[in-house]
Scaffold this active site. Structure first.
Site, short mmCIF file in Angstrom:
data_model
loop_
_atom_site.label_atom_id
_atom_site.label_comp_id
_atom_site.label_asym_id
_atom_site.label_seq_id
_atom_site.Cartn_x
_atom_site.Cartn_y
_atom_site.Cartn_z
N ASP A 156 5.14 -3.03 11.62
CA ASP A 156 3.69 -2.81 11.61
C ASP A 156 3.07 -2.77 13.01
O ASP A 156 2.11 -2.06 13.25
CB ASP A 156 2.97 -3.84 10.73
CG ASP A 156 3.32 -5.28 11.08
OD1 ASP A 156 4.27 -5.49 11.86
OD2 ASP A 156 2.66 -6.20 10.58
N ARG A 171 0.83 -1.20 0.00
CA ARG A 171 0.00 0.00 0.00
C ARG A 171 0.87 1.25 0.00
O ARG A 171 1.85 1.32 0.73
CB ARG A 171 -0.86 0.00 1.28
CG ARG A 171 -2.31 0.33 0.98
CD ARG A 171 -3.31 0.05 2.09
NE ARG A 171 -2.94 0.33 3.44
CZ ARG A 171 -3.68 1.07 4.28
NH1 ARG A 171 -4.80 1.64 3.87
NH2 ARG A 171 -3.31 1.23 5.52
N SER A 196 7.01 -4.96 7.66
CA SER A 196 6.55 -5.88 8.72
C SER A 196 7.38 -7.16 8.78
O SER A 196 6.83 -8.27 8.75
CB SER A 196 5.10 -6.27 8.47
OG SER A 196 4.38 -5.13 8.13
#
Length: 890
Positions: A639, A521, A585
């Site tokens: 994350d 994203r 992450s």
């Protein structure tokens, strides 16, 4: 004939009337099933505790008793499952003398036990323990499969002191008193249930049993969720309708005739079993006799003359009705029977009597068909089917021996429920075989249950297990923080260089990247400060193809930069130099907020030449290669840290971030003085625990099962991330799949048939666990989910699959909770507090979507860390906001 038709006008029922009776019976069924209306319902809808029909894998050597008529039967039934379902039966009939049927109850059961002993000696069956099924054809209130209280005698039985007592208990006492037998009474079975089960062994579609003989009754498989009188919503149970008493409340008065009222008044139970009195063999002959007497008195038969015999109750029998209705010899049979009764019938008399018999037996078949149609329609609706295919097991002398009866019944059922395709199967060996089948199925289910419990036992963790997990996690957290043990700790405790939450003065435009799964994203985040602080976000999602996840590092970062370029074009911001926060992450060892070298890939990523490299440098290099925009990379963020920061913006008490999704991880605010791998003693820093690797040093082997080891062996990173493999979305479905394969191989599921799709790694997705465990989902929908996987599941299979899913997700939530308890207790002790009040920011699909995960997690934390008040706050918009906030704070 026309005179007879006129005289018996009320006994002829139109299709319209039959549909109406069918609807009335449907209403009565619902009354009987509901706890509130059952006490006043005439159709009692008694639960039988028979939860499953035969599946063909039954085996063993069983005994059965069949008590319900003037003779009773003892049977030995051998069921073999050697690929060819076979049943061998031997049986013996014993008389039940009149004085025993109406004497003391104890004498009746003693008589039964003595006959059983005689049979077992004759069969040389006294060597080992035998399981017995007891067919008892009277209405009983059953609370368990082997416990039933007699509600009332019917037929010719009226033994004293039995009503209101448990008949299985009485039989057991009599067997003990007689002695010399090692018999375990496993099941009490109504004769209709026996019929359904006997036929069900030969035809797995059989889910209704009906008897039309001396008495009449039916049973069928009902959904548990509709049976108010029994606990539990899962699966099905056979309901004994006891339909003989339909109409006892006056609801059939419009179709009962003066002849029916005469029959009722002359019976031993006036006002009771009114439907049965319209239908069954016990009354059919008598009904014809009463009609003949009335017609003769009116001068419509025998020239108005009557014989003494015709006036005696019971002289005209139901078998006479059957003989008179035979196709060719019916009229000569009529002449012989009437002459025997002292009459001199003319040919017209014989034709008229035959017509009376036809009208009476036709009405019986019509009424049975209407009630049966109501049951079939209910089955169809329960299954939400447009068209039902099913089998009805049939038994009883009227159905068997009357020449026209079965044909009429079938025809009328077909007319009343055209959307049910019904096969009628005659039970060959009566309800004795059925009792043995119920016993065999119960025995199969007990042994299956035992094996399933043994398989799932290692997943059911005791409070002590969970305490041990918490203690071991605590040890690993400490080891990860210390300089000399850090390198060998399974929990890496990576400093994030984020030293505090947002304070509300942050503002500006930031770019955020979020890489952690198959989607990547890119976000533009605008933060407004002041009185009305707010955040606005614009984002675009890009896929990361598998070949890039597992290609070279250069290709991966070039792809990322290509996506950023695309986003900046889309937003019209190519020429603005924005600060950027990079959510990455994966475990990174950070030397500063904008320096992070990848420790190891997880979650299916395998890109080469990345491990040990600084991911910020790799991103900068890729931007240089592309050379069409310039950004200022301020922070690289895990994350979990992003989640914590997002929630801390709303709630300053949030000092822990938890993610339970594809992977599993936690971060929290640790005191600087405890973080030996970073310079400085003052204040706090957020530590990314990377707890997914907990146990990689074998410290949680005591809770790992053979299935966990199989899943680990089949994974990309064997021996790594063991805790994550027991708690995260990427692996739970795979654990379930391994268990299902194991149970199927052992014949405990799907009739031992493993579908090709079930053999495929990763086919059983974790989202299926969430769907299957949803409380709103009926087993029908569970079966639907399994059918997508090519698994043709029975109702019992669906219950087992649901249980497996429940056990696996419960364990995951519990051990996640045990880890969290270690973290909150550590924070509390760090700060020297009696009681800690803290918020955990949470994200991840498993936590968000699974119906029970979060509840079990919270309960476990509460049990294991009672001195901590922990609030769980769901992160609404993921990590992008967190990355922007960290960038803004930095």
């Amino acid at each position: 004939v026309s005179q007879v038709d006129k005289f018996l006008y009320h006994m002829r029922l139109s299709d319209e009337q039959l549909r109406d009776i069918m609807m009335r019976f449907r209403v009565e069924m619902e009354k009987g099933l509901s706890r509130d209306t059952n006490p006043t319902a005439t159709v009692k809808m008694l639960p039988t505790h028979v939860r499953s029909t035969p599946d063909g894998s039954e085996k063993g050597d069983f005994l059965a008793l069949d008590l319900g008529g003037s003779k009773f039967k003892v049977l030995r039934v051998k069921v073999s499952d050697d690929g060819k379902q076979r049943v061998e039966m031997e049986s013996q009939l014993y008389p039940t003398p009149e004085e025993i049927m109406s004497g003391k109850g104890t004498d009746l059961f003693d008589h039964v036990a003595e006959c059983l002993k005689h049979f077992m000696e004759k069969q040389h069956m006294n060597t080992k323990r035998h399981l017995l099924g007891f067919t008892f054809s009277f209405p009983c209130n059953q609370t368990k499969l082997d416990k039933g209280v007699l509600l009332s005698w019917s037929k010719h039985f009226k033994a004293r002191g039995v009503r209101g007592t448990d008949v299985v208990d009485s039989l057991r006492k009599a067997i003990d008193k007689t002695g010399g037998m090692d018999v375990d009474v496993l099941a009490l079975v109504n004769d209709t249930v026996g019929t359904m089960m006997a036929c069900g062994y030969d035809d797995q579609y059989c889910e209704v049993g009906a008897i039309i003989g001396t008495g009449t009754n039916a049973c069928y498989m009902e959904e548990m969720r509709h049976i108010d009188l029994v606990e539990g919503d899962e699966g099905r149970m056979c309901i004994n309708t006891e339909w003989g008493s339909f109409g006892d409340d006056g609801s059939l008065e419009d179709i009962r005739t003066e002849f029916d009222r005469d029959i009722d008044l002359g019976s031993i139970n006036p006002g009771k079993q009114l439907f049965e009195k319209l239908i069954s063999g016990m009354y059919m002959g008598e009904l014809v006799r009463i009609i003949l007497v009335k017609m003769a008195r009116k001068g419509l038969l025998f020239q108005g003359r009557m014989s003494d015999a015709l006036c005696i109750k019971g002289k005209f029998q139901t078998q006479h009705v059957a003989e008179i209705e035979k196709y060719k010899e019916g009229l000569s049979n009529a002449k012989a029977i009437l002459t025997d009764l002292g009459l001199s019938p003319s040919e017209d008399d014989c034709i008229a009597v035959q017509h009376v018999c036809t009208v009476v037996s036709f009405r019986s078949a019509n009424l049975c068909a209407a009630a049966l149609a109501a049951i079939l329609n209910r089955l169809r609706e329960n299954k939400k089917l447009k068209c039902l295919r099913t089998t009805v097991g049939m038994d009883g002398t009227v159905y068997r021996t009357h020449p026209q009866y079965a044909k009429r019944l079938h025809k009328v059922v077909k007319c009343l429920v055209p959307d049910c395709h019904v096969r009628f199967l005659l039970s060959e060996s009566g309800s004795g075989k059925g009792a043995a089948m119920v016993t065999a199925v119960a025995y199969r289910l007990v042994s299956q249950r035992k094996q399933i419990d043994e398989t799932l036992a290692p997943f059911r963790l005791s409070p002590q297990h969970l305490q041990d997990v918490k203690d071991k996690m605590r040890v690993e957290l400490e080891r990860g923080l210390k300089k000399d043990t850090h390198h060998s700790a399974s929990v890496k405790m990576l400093p994030s260089y984020v030293c505090g939450p947002p304070d509300g003065t942050e503002r500006g435009k930031f770019l955020a990247l979020d890489l952690g799964g198959t989607n990547f994203r890119v976000l533009l985040v605008k933060i407004y400060s002041g009185l009305r602080k707010s955040i606005r976000m614009y984002d675009k999602i890009f896929a990361i193809p598998l070949e890039i996840m597992q290609g070279t590092g250069e290709e991966l970062f070039d792809h990322i930069v290509h996506c950023i370029s695309d986003f900046l074009d889309y937003m019209g911001m190519k020429n603005t130099r924005l600060p950027l926060g990079f959510i990455f992450s994966f475990p990174c060892r950070q030397a500063g907020i904008d320096k992070g070298s990848l420790v190891s890939w997880t979650k299916g990523f395998k890109a080469t030449n990345c491990e040990g490299q600084d991911v910020v440098d790799m991103l900068r290099e890729a931007m240089k290669r592309r050379n069409d925009f310039d950004l200022d990379i301020v922070a690289v963020v895990n994350d979990t840290v992003g989640t914590m920061m997002t929630c801390a913006y709303e709630d300053p008490n949030c000092e822990i971030g938890l993610i339970v999704g594809t992977g599993s991880n936690v971060c929290y605010m640790e005191e600087m003085r405890n973080i030996e791998t970073v310079e400085g003693e003052e204040g706090r820093m957020c530590v990314n625990t990377e707890w997914g690797g907990f146990g990689d040093n074998d410290c949680i082997e005591f809770i790992r099962t053979k299935f966990d080891r199989e899943v680990d062996e089949g994974s990309l990173n064997q021996g790594k991330q063991r805790y994550e493999k027991m708690t995260s979305g990427m692996y739970l479905g795979e654990i379930v799949r391994q268990i299902l394969i194991d149970l199927t191989k052992r014949g405990l599921l799907f009739r031992g048939q493993i579908s090709e799709r079930l053999r495929t790694t990763g086919i059983f997705k974790t989202k299926f666990l969430s769907q299957i465990e949803s409380d709103r989902l009926a087993l029908l929908q569970v079966r639907g989910i399994l059918q997508q996987l090519g698994l043709d599941s029975t109702c019992d299979d669906s219950i087992i699959v649901k249980e497996v899913c429940g056990v696996i997700s419960r364990r995951a939530a519990q051990i996640c909770g045990a880890g969290m308890a270690a973290v909150v207790d550590k924070i509390r002790e760090n700060r020297g507090l009696e009681q800690l009040d803290i918020t955990v920011g949470v994200d991840g699909t498993l936590y968000k979507l699974h119906p029970h995960f979060s509840k079990v997690l919270k309960e476990t934390v509460k049990d294991l860390a009672p001195q901590c008040d922990v609030t769980f706050m769901l992160s609404e918009d993921g990590n992008g906001k967190g990355a922007a906030l960290i960038t803004a704070v930095a």
